[in-house]
Design a protein around this motif. Sequence first.
Motif, PDB file in Angstrom:
ATOM      1  N   ALA A 126     -44.076  39.444 109.808  1.00 58.90           N
ATOM      2  CA  ALA A 126     -42.957  38.537 109.558  1.00 58.90           C
ATOM      3  C   ALA A 126     -41.705  38.944 110.323  1.00 58.90           C
ATOM      4  O   ALA A 126     -40.757  38.159 110.431  1.00 58.90           O
ATOM      5  CB  ALA A 126     -42.655  38.481 108.061  1.00 58.90           C
ATOM      6  N   THR A 127     -41.689  40.158 110.845  1.00 58.77           N
ATOM      7  CA  THR A 127     -40.607  40.624 111.721  1.00 58.77           C
ATOM      8  C   THR A 127     -41.248  41.365 112.893  1.00 58.77           C
ATOM      9  O   THR A 127     -42.387  41.827 112.792  1.00 58.77           O
ATOM     10  CB  THR A 127     -39.638  41.571 110.991  1.00 58.77           C
ATOM     11  OG1 THR A 127     -40.374  42.694 110.471  1.00 58.77           O
ATOM     12  CG2 THR A 127     -38.938  40.856 109.841  1.00 58.77           C
ATOM     13  N   PRO A 128     -40.550  41.515 114.011  1.00 62.54           N
ATOM     14  CA  PRO A 128     -41.121  42.249 115.143  1.00 62.54           C
ATOM     15  C   PRO A 128     -41.436  43.693 114.760  1.00 62.54           C
ATOM     16  O   PRO A 128     -40.828  44.265 113.852  1.00 62.54           O
ATOM     17  CB  PRO A 128     -40.015  42.185 116.203  1.00 62.54           C
ATOM     18  CG  PRO A 128     -39.177  41.013 115.808  1.00 62.54           C
ATOM     19  CD  PRO A 128     -39.221  40.966 114.310  1.00 62.54           C
ATOM     20  N   HIS A 129     -42.394  44.276 115.442  1.00 66.83           N
ATOM     21  CA  HIS A 129     -42.814  45.645 115.175  1.00 66.83           C
ATOM     22  C   HIS A 129     -42.232  46.566 116.234  1.00 66.83           C
ATOM     23  O   HIS A 129     -42.309  46.286 117.430  1.00 66.83           O
ATOM     24  CB  HIS A 129     -44.340  45.717 115.194  1.00 66.83           C
ATOM     25  CG  HIS A 129     -44.890  47.065 114.850  1.00 66.83           C
ATOM     26  ND1 HIS A 129     -44.653  47.683 113.637  1.00 66.83           N
ATOM     27  CD2 HIS A 129     -45.670  47.923 115.557  1.00 66.83           C
ATOM     28  CE1 HIS A 129     -45.269  48.845 113.609  1.00 66.83           C
ATOM     29  NE2 HIS A 129     -45.883  49.020 114.766  1.00 66.83           N
ATOM     30  N   LEU A 130     -41.620  47.671 115.799  1.00 64.15           N
ATOM     31  CA  LEU A 130     -41.049  48.652 116.731  1.00 64.15           C
ATOM     32  C   LEU A 130     -40.089  47.983 117.707  1.00 64.15           C
ATOM     33  O   LEU A 130     -40.282  47.998 118.925  1.00 64.15           O
ATOM     34  CB  LEU A 130     -42.162  49.384 117.485  1.00 64.15           C
ATOM     35  CG  LEU A 130     -43.158  50.174 116.623  1.00 64.15           C
ATOM     36  CD1 LEU A 130     -44.247  50.790 117.499  1.00 64.15           C
ATOM     37  CD2 LEU A 130     -42.461  51.258 115.816  1.00 64.15           C
ATOM     38  N   ALA A 131     -39.038  47.389 117.175  1.00 59.59           N
ATOM     39  CA  ALA A 131     -38.055  46.656 117.985  1.00 59.59           C
ATOM     40  C   ALA A 131     -36.735  47.423 117.998  1.00 59.59           C
ATOM     41  O   ALA A 131     -36.166  47.704 116.938  1.00 59.59           O
ATOM     42  CB  ALA A 131     -37.852  45.250 117.417  1.00 59.59           C
ATOM     43  N   TYR A 132     -36.248  47.746 119.199  1.00 56.56           N
ATOM     44  CA  TYR A 132     -35.056  48.587 119.326  1.00 56.56           C
ATOM     45  C   TYR A 132     -34.100  48.026 120.373  1.00 56.56           C
ATOM     46  O   TYR A 132     -34.513  47.290 121.279  1.00 56.56           O
ATOM     47  CB  TYR A 132     -35.451  50.015 119.737  1.00 56.56           C
ATOM     48  CG  TYR A 132     -36.426  50.678 118.798  1.00 56.56           C
ATOM     49  CD1 TYR A 132     -35.984  51.315 117.652  1.00 56.56           C
ATOM     50  CD2 TYR A 132     -37.788  50.659 119.070  1.00 56.56           C
ATOM     51  CE1 TYR A 132     -36.877  51.927 116.783  1.00 56.56           C
ATOM     52  CE2 TYR A 132     -38.696  51.263 118.210  1.00 56.56           C
ATOM     53  CZ  TYR A 132     -38.237  51.893 117.064  1.00 56.56           C
ATOM     54  OH  TYR A 132     -39.125  52.483 116.214  1.00 56.56           O
ATOM     55  N   ASN A 133     -32.824  48.426 120.233  1.00 56.62           N
ATOM     56  CA  ASN A 133     -31.893  48.146 121.320  1.00 56.62           C
ATOM     57  C   ASN A 133     -31.889  49.333 122.277  1.00 56.62           C
ATOM     58  O   ASN A 133     -32.707  50.250 122.148  1.00 56.62           O
ATOM     59  CB  ASN A 133     -30.496  47.819 120.781  1.00 56.62           C
ATOM     60  CG  ASN A 133     -29.845  48.997 120.047  1.00 56.62           C
ATOM     61  OD1 ASN A 133     -30.333  50.130 120.083  1.00 56.62           O
ATOM     62  ND2 ASN A 133     -28.744  48.726 119.379  1.00 56.62           N
ATOM     63  N   ALA A 134     -30.965  49.344 123.218  1.00 61.21           N
ATOM     64  CA  ALA A 134     -30.994  50.358 124.286  1.00 61.21           C
ATOM     65  C   ALA A 134     -30.634  51.755 123.807  1.00 61.21           C
ATOM     66  O   ALA A 134     -30.826  52.726 124.551  1.00 61.21           O
ATOM     67  CB  ALA A 134     -30.055  49.941 125.430  1.00 61.21           C
ATOM     68  N   ILE A 135     -30.128  51.892 122.579  1.00 59.44           N
ATOM     69  CA  ILE A 135     -29.816  53.228 122.059  1.00 59.44           C
ATOM     70  C   ILE A 135     -30.696  53.565 120.852  1.00 59.44           C
ATOM     71  O   ILE A 135     -30.428  54.512 120.124  1.00 59.44           O
ATOM     72  CB  ILE A 135     -28.324  53.367 121.695  1.00 59.44           C
ATOM     73  CG1 ILE A 135     -27.906  52.344 120.639  1.00 59.44           C
ATOM     74  CG2 ILE A 135     -27.457  53.232 122.938  1.00 59.44           C
ATOM     75  CD1 ILE A 135     -26.478  52.556 120.124  1.00 59.44           C
ATOM     76  N   GLY A 136     -31.755  52.765 120.632  1.00 55.53           N
ATOM     77  CA  GLY A 136     -32.729  53.112 119.605  1.00 55.53           C
ATOM     78  C   GLY A 136     -32.456  52.594 118.218  1.00 55.53           C
ATOM     79  O   GLY A 136     -33.125  53.009 117.266  1.00 55.53           O
ATOM     80  N   ASN A 137     -31.495  51.679 118.033  1.00 57.64           N
ATOM     81  CA  ASN A 137     -31.260  51.082 116.715  1.00 57.64           C
ATOM     82  C   ASN A 137     -32.331  50.042 116.414  1.00 57.64           C
ATOM     83  O   ASN A 137     -32.788  49.318 117.305  1.00 57.64           O
ATOM     84  CB  ASN A 137     -29.881  50.414 116.655  1.00 57.64           C
ATOM     85  CG  ASN A 137     -28.736  51.390 116.821  1.00 57.64           C
ATOM     86  OD1 ASN A 137     -27.761  51.098 117.497  1.00 57.64           O
ATOM     87  ND2 ASN A 137     -28.846  52.565 116.219  1.00 57.64           N
TER      88      ASN A 137
END
Length: 728
Positions: A261-272
Motif C-alpha cells: 500500500a506504500t512504496p518499499h524502501l523509499a528514500y530521499n537523497a539523504i536517506g529519509n
Amino acid sequence: MFSDGTVAKLDKTSIIKIKYKNFGGSGQAAFEPGFVESQHHEDVAYYRTGLLSDGIDEVQTTFRVRRVRHTDFPTDASVAAPSGLDARQTSIPHKSTVTTIDGVPQCSECNSRCVDGVPCQHWNPLSPGGLVASTSPGDKSVLNQETGVVESYVTWLRIADEYMKILKVEPVCELPCIYPDAQVTVERGLWHSPKRSHNTDTSVLSPIYHGEGCYPQPKKLSPEGSCLRYAWDPARPYVAEYLADAYNSSYDGLWLDCFGATPHLAYNAIGNDMRKFIWNVAEDVKYGLDGYVAAQHTLVERVRELTARKGATHLYANNVDRWVSAPVLLKPRVLLDGGAKESFAIRVNENEPCTAGTAGPQQVYPVEEIDWIANMNQVMNLSAAGLPTMPIIGDAGCRSPQLVRAPNREELEDFGYASFLLAAGTRTSMYGIVPYYFRNATKGHAGGYYVEIHPRYFHPIGAPQKNEMVVEGYRIAPCTFARLFETALVLVNPTAHCSDASVPLNGTWYDPAAGPASQPITTVAMAPGKGRILLRWHSSDEGADLEQISSGPRSDLEQISSGPRADLEQISSGPRADLEQTSPPLALRIPDELTNPEQPIADELTNPEQPIADELTNPEQPMRTVLKNTLSYVEKLNSAEDQLTAVEAALEQDPTDDELLKLKSNLLEVIMLEQVRLELALEVTDGSEPKGGVVPGTLAPEHLEVGWAHLREAIKAAAGSSSSSARE
C-alpha cells in the motif's frame, strides 16, 4: 520462483514456474542509473521537496524552496494545532508571524511527526528538503562498471515538465530558525527539458531512491562506495513495460516484488523515509494509500496484458496483504492470481547473511505474539473474503533459506503450517514454504541442495468446521488457540513464555509425525512457540467440539496452565507492561468490513447460514448457552474498555508512541466487534424473536438499555474486587 538455469531443467508441464522481478525500483546493474536518469526521468517516483518561495523566470538559476506547512497540502483539511503541542508545532504563516521558544524565533510548525493523522515531512536544517548537490560533471551519474559503486552522481529538481541539475544547496533564513529555506543553484533545462517560468508556491519535486543505502552519499560518509537505484511511479506506462520485459516463454508467469500500500524502501537523497510522500505528478497531489493502490491496479492491468501476449498465464505480487490493497488487486486470471504476506510465522535475524549458512535457534525464531496475532487477523480477513492470499512462512527475500540449517527447523515449520491452517485453511489461500534441503549437511551451502515437500503438507485436513472473525475466537486455553477441521485438529501456542500443561481435546486424536508408533491422544501439552496438527484417531470418531475442548469456562482455564501469562510482560515495557494483563491479546484493526454489508465480515454477522449468526440467533440453542456467550461478550467488552482507558492515559504522556497508537486502534476495533456480538445476543435474551439480517446499530434502544444494565452488573459482581485490583 526459479532461476533461468533451474527452469531450463524442468518439464514445462510438471510445475508452475514463476520468474522473479522487483517492482520497487531500478536494478543494480552499473549501467542502469545513467540509463534511468537520461531516458526515464519521467518514470521515476517523486516526492514534493517543497514550494517555490518566489516565482522564477525561465533563466533564473538561484532561488529558494520553502518547507511545506501542514496546511499547504491541497488534499488535507486545514486544521489548527491540537492542544498540548508546543510552539514549534503550531501553524504560522510563512515569513510573517514568528513564534519564539526561549526567546529564539521559530519558523515552522511540525517536526516530522503526525498532526491530526497527517504526516509531516522531514526537513533537515543542514540539507533542507533532503537536497544535495551533484558531484558528476555531466548529466548522468558515473558508476564503476565492474563493482557498480557510485563514483559521482547527478541530483535534480523537477518543476512541472522542466528538470534542473542541482549545483549547490544552502540553508537560508532571515531569522534564527529551525527550518530554513533551501537556496539552490541549478543548471536549467536538464536533459533538454523546456526552460519555463514558474509561479510562487509551485510544487518542487525530487526523485525517490530505492534500496537501503542506494542514494547519493559523499565518499566521506560511504568510504566503501554506495549504490544508486530509483523507485518507480506505478502509473507510468514504461514501468509496466520494464516489468513485463523480465518474462520469457520458459516460465508460466511473473512474481513482482515490493508491492504494497506504500512504496518499499523509499528514500530521499539523504536517506529519509519517503514512503508516505510519493507524489502523483499528473494531479499534483500526494498519492495517499488509495491513490497509490489505484496506480498499482493500472500497473497490474498493463503487465497482465503485456505478459499474456508472450504466453504468460500467472501473475503474482508480494506484500498485497492488506484490506486497502488486496480486494483491489487480487483477481485471478484478470489481475493478480495471488498476493503474498511476508514473515507470516518466523523471523530471521536481520544481521544474518543472505545464504543458508550459519543460522542457529537465536537467528531463526517465531514471530512475536503481538505480530502473530496481527498476521493471523490479516490472513483471516482476506481468506474469509475468498481472496487468494499467500502467507509465506518467512520473508520473501534472501534470508529465508537460513531455515535450511536451523536446528529447530521441524518445530518452526510445524508452527508455521499450523498457524496458516488456523488463519486460512481454504482452497483460495496458498502457503509459502522453504522446500530446500542440504545434500550434505556437513558441507552446508557448498554441498548443494535438493527439493522436497515435507509430508506434513499432505496430511488429510479436510474442510474447516469453524470460522471465526478474529483469531481470539479460537482461544481454548490461556496460551493456546485451536481450530477444528473435518479430520484434523490444529493447535498453536504463539507465546514466548506461557505454557498450557494439559489441554483437554474432548476426542481422540493422533500425531502423524510419530508415524507407526502413534498413540491415541486425548490431552496435549502446548509449549511456547509450538504448533500441532493432530488427525482423528478413527474415521467414526465424531471428534472434538471446540466449545467443549477446554475443561470449563474461560475464567477457569488458568487451572490447566503452568503459570501466569508471564510472556505478556515481554511485549512492551514501561507503562504498557500492565495494559495487556487484563485480557488476552487483541485483534488487528479490521477496516470497512463491519459497516459495509457487501463485505464478508458483515456477511458473517447478518447471514443466518453463517456459524456466528447461528450461535447467537438460533432459537433451538439452549438459553443457558446463549446467556453464557452474552456474559462472555460483555466481559471482553468491559476488559477492552478498561484497557482503552489505560492506553489513552499513557498516550497523554506520549501522543506519538506508535505501539500505543496501534494498541488503541486494536482496542477500538475489539470494542466494536464485541458490541456487534452483544447486540445480536441481546435479541435472544430479551425474549424477542431473533431477526435474520441484523446489522450493527439496528437494535431497539430499549433492548440494549435493559441488556447493558443487567449484564454489566452481573459481570462486575462476578469479577469482584480481584478484577479491580488486577486493573489497578
